[in-house]
Structures are given as C-alpha cells and as structure tokens.
Design a protein around this motif. Structure first.
Motif, short mmCIF file in Angstrom:
data_model
loop_
_atom_site.label_atom_id
_atom_site.label_comp_id
_atom_site.label_asym_id
_atom_site.label_seq_id
_atom_site.Cartn_x
_atom_site.Cartn_y
_atom_site.Cartn_z
N PHE A 193 -9.36 4.22 -1.40
CA PHE A 193 -8.16 4.95 -1.79
C PHE A 193 -8.17 6.36 -1.21
N PHE A 227 -5.34 7.70 1.38
CA PHE A 227 -4.53 8.82 0.90
C PHE A 227 -4.62 9.99 1.86
N THR A 265 0.80 5.02 6.74
CA THR A 265 -0.18 3.94 6.77
C THR A 265 0.36 2.74 7.49
N LEU A 310 0.59 4.09 -2.87
CA LEU A 310 0.29 5.47 -2.55
C LEU A 310 1.36 6.42 -3.06
N ARG A 333 0.82 -1.22 0.00
CA ARG A 333 0.00 0.00 0.00
C ARG A 333 0.86 1.26 0.00
N VAL A 364 4.60 8.51 4.08
CA VAL A 364 3.39 7.75 4.29
C VAL A 364 3.36 7.19 5.71
N CYS A 370 0.76 6.86 -6.75
CA CYS A 370 -0.42 7.70 -7.00
C CYS A 370 -0.12 9.16 -6.69
N ARG A 371 0.57 9.41 -5.58
CA ARG A 371 0.91 10.78 -5.21
C ARG A 371 1.77 11.42 -6.30
#
Length: 343
Positions: free
Chosen positions: A308, A312, A343, A276, A272, A341, A279-280
């Motif tokens: 998502f 995010f 997470t 992320l 993940r 991140v 995607c960022r």
C-alpha cells in the motif's frame, strides 16, 4: 420553508432533507407542496390525511440530481398553467422503490410496481397517483443529455420498464444503489458515475424505442456501470476479484475483462484506483491521526501495508504517513489539487 442542508466533507456535493416530522399537522399540506416543488418543479398535490408524513432526500451527482421520496398516499398533477409559470427542461427517471403508482402522460397510463422504472418529462402536463405509502428513487437530468428528438421522447414517457427485461434487470438495482449513495462520492467520481448513468439511461430509452439490444455498445455500458457500482460497494473486501465480479453479474470473467479494456484500464487497476482514492480521503481527515496507516489500508482492502505504501507513494508523490500528517494540520491535502492517481 424549512429544510436541512449538509455539506459533506472534502468537497462532496451538498445534500438536502425535507421532512414533515416537526411541521404542525395543519401546515403539512402546504409544506409538502413546497418541498416537492423545490425538488422537482411546481405541482398541485392532494393529500388524504391531515397527519401526513413524508421525507425527501436530495444529492447532486455530477450534472444530475438524485432524489429519494418516502411519504404517505399522494396525488400530484402538473398542469399547463403551472408549466407556464415554472418552466424546467428536466426529464425524470423514476424507480418505484416501494408501493405502487400510476403515471399519466402523453395519452398513456403507466401502472408501476416496485422495481419498475419510468421516464416522464417535466415540460409537459402529467398526473401521478400513489394510493398507499410509498418510496420512489429518481434521477433528474436535463432532457438534452439523452440525445432524443422531441418526438422520440414523447414515445417513451409513461411506459414502464419492467424488471423482466434485460436492461431493466440491470438498471433497477443500479439506479437504486446510485440514488442511495449519490452524496457519498468525491466530485470526480460523481462526475464519472453521472456520465455512465446518462449512457445507461440513453440505452434504456433506445430500448424503449426498439433500437437497442443487449448486443449493443449501449448495453455493454450498462453492464460496466453496474459492475463499477458493485466494486465501489465492495472495496473493503480484499477478495474482490474479476471472478467474484463475474459471478455477481452472471457473466463470464472474459466479458468482465473485455468491458474494462474498452475503458483502457484493467479490472485490477480500476479497483486499486478507487481504493487509493478512499484511503487518501480518509487519511486527510483530522480523525485519521488516531488510526494507523495500516488500519486505513486494511479498511479499504489492502492486505499488505508495504505494498500500500509503495502504490500510494507512486500515485500521489508522498507516503501515506506524510499525507495524513499534512492533512491533519487542517490544510486538507485531499482538496489540494494534486494530480490524480497514476497507477
């Protein structure tokens, strides 16, 4: 000396391309000598064809340099005279991608087939011969990073690491993939991969010295490194699971979980995080305005837009839509210095 340098987006390390394509035939030998010397260090070369053809691609990976060379037959020698004029502290770990090669150093001759790996030390004389068109993939690293005594380093140079050995079978495809993708990672990911690559190379060196087996922490690191590279290559697959990773590496799911637990993270959270990050990075690009947030999320393996958006927001402190909109104004949130991140 003409080369093409590119600065990848969002702070990626620069890459360099040397190619003989636009060099007149009579100037190619001198051009190629200079290209090799700039990439590795000073060498004398012998080329066997006036219509010589070759390309060199380089990229930074943390403290390492990744280099791919593809060219016609070649002989190269690094003499004590050249060493005195052009010193370097680099060790080169070279994978023979295509063709065959011969390397002489420290009183040994190594005959390399495709897929095989060899260490050699640029601080000492050596000779190489490539009798046919070939491709090599190399990592250049300061010799101190391997943590070897001088006497131990001399014992492992020009000693092929065959693909039928346990670590050799792990290292060959990983090294190939790492060199191929070295210029594509964000800097912090590149630093992490470089650190893990050095651990793998140190494990290979210790195996060459007869001090490591596959039951050692060094070998565990090699397996983990290869799994992480596999994950990065398959981030877009929504069905990427520990079971898929285990099957691809012929190990148990329990062993997959064990290796990630040693890094104080679960497999799912590591996947993940990488998704992320991608995607960022994509949402911060100007062209992201033409894509929906959901489309970007799907591209990197997120199947639920709502999920998502939640993860995010938790990771970066703003919604993906807000990140994209601010990134689109040219300020590039991807390099804003926000915390990593969580997470």
């Amino acid at each position: 000396m003409t080369s093409v340098s590119t600065e990848p987006e969002h702070g990626h390390p620069p890459s360099t391309l040397y190619t003989t394509d636009s060099v007149p035939a009579g100037a190619r030998r001198a051009y190629w000598r200079e290209a090799l010397s700039r990439t590795f260090t000073a060498v004398d070369i012998v080329v066997r064809d006036d219509v010589y053809s070759g390309t060199i691609r380089t990229a930074r990976l943390g403290r390492l340099h990744a280099v791919t060379v593809e060219c016609d037959s070649l002989g190269a020698v690094r003499t004590p005279r050249l060493i005195s004029r052009d010193s370097t502290e680099n060790v080169i770990v070279r994978l023979q991608g295509k063709g065959v090669a011969r390397l002489e150093q420290d009183g040994r001759d190594a005959y390399l087939q495709a897929g095989e790996i060899v260490f050699y030390d640029m601080t000492r004389a050596h000779r190489m011969d490539f009798p046919e068109r070939h491709q090599t993939k190399s990592l250049l690293l300061p010799r101190r990073l391997l943590g070897l005594e001088e006497s131990d380093l001399r014992r492992i140079t020009a000693t092929p690491i065959r693909t039928d050995t346990a670590l050799g079978a792990l290292a060959s495809p990983f090294l190939s993939g790492l060199v191929d993708t070295a210029g594509s990672y964000p800097p912090h990911v590149g630093e992490r991969l470089a650190h893990n690559a050095v651990n793998l190379l140190a494990a290979l060196a210790q195996e060459q010295l007869g001090r490591e087996t596959l039951d050692t922490p060094g070998a565990d690191r090699a397996v983990l490194l290869r799994m992480q590279a596999f994950i990065v290559r398959h981030l877009a697959d929504p069905d990427l699971t520990p079971e898929v990773i285990a099957r691809a590496h012929h190990i148990s799911v329990r062993y997959v979980h064990k290796l990630f637990q040693q890094e104080n993270i679960t497999v799912g959270r590591w996947i993940r995080r990488r998704r992320l990050e991608e995607c960022r990075r994509e949402l911060a690009r100007p062209e992201a305005a033409r894509r929906t947030v959901a489309a970007v999320a799907r591209r990197w393996g997120f199947t639920s837009p709502a999920h998502f958006s939640r993860v995010f927001q938790a990771a970066y402190g703003m919604s993906p839509r807000a990140w994209r909109d601010v990134g689109d104004d040219g300020h590039g949130l991807g390099t804003s210095g926000r915390a990593g991140v969580s997470t």
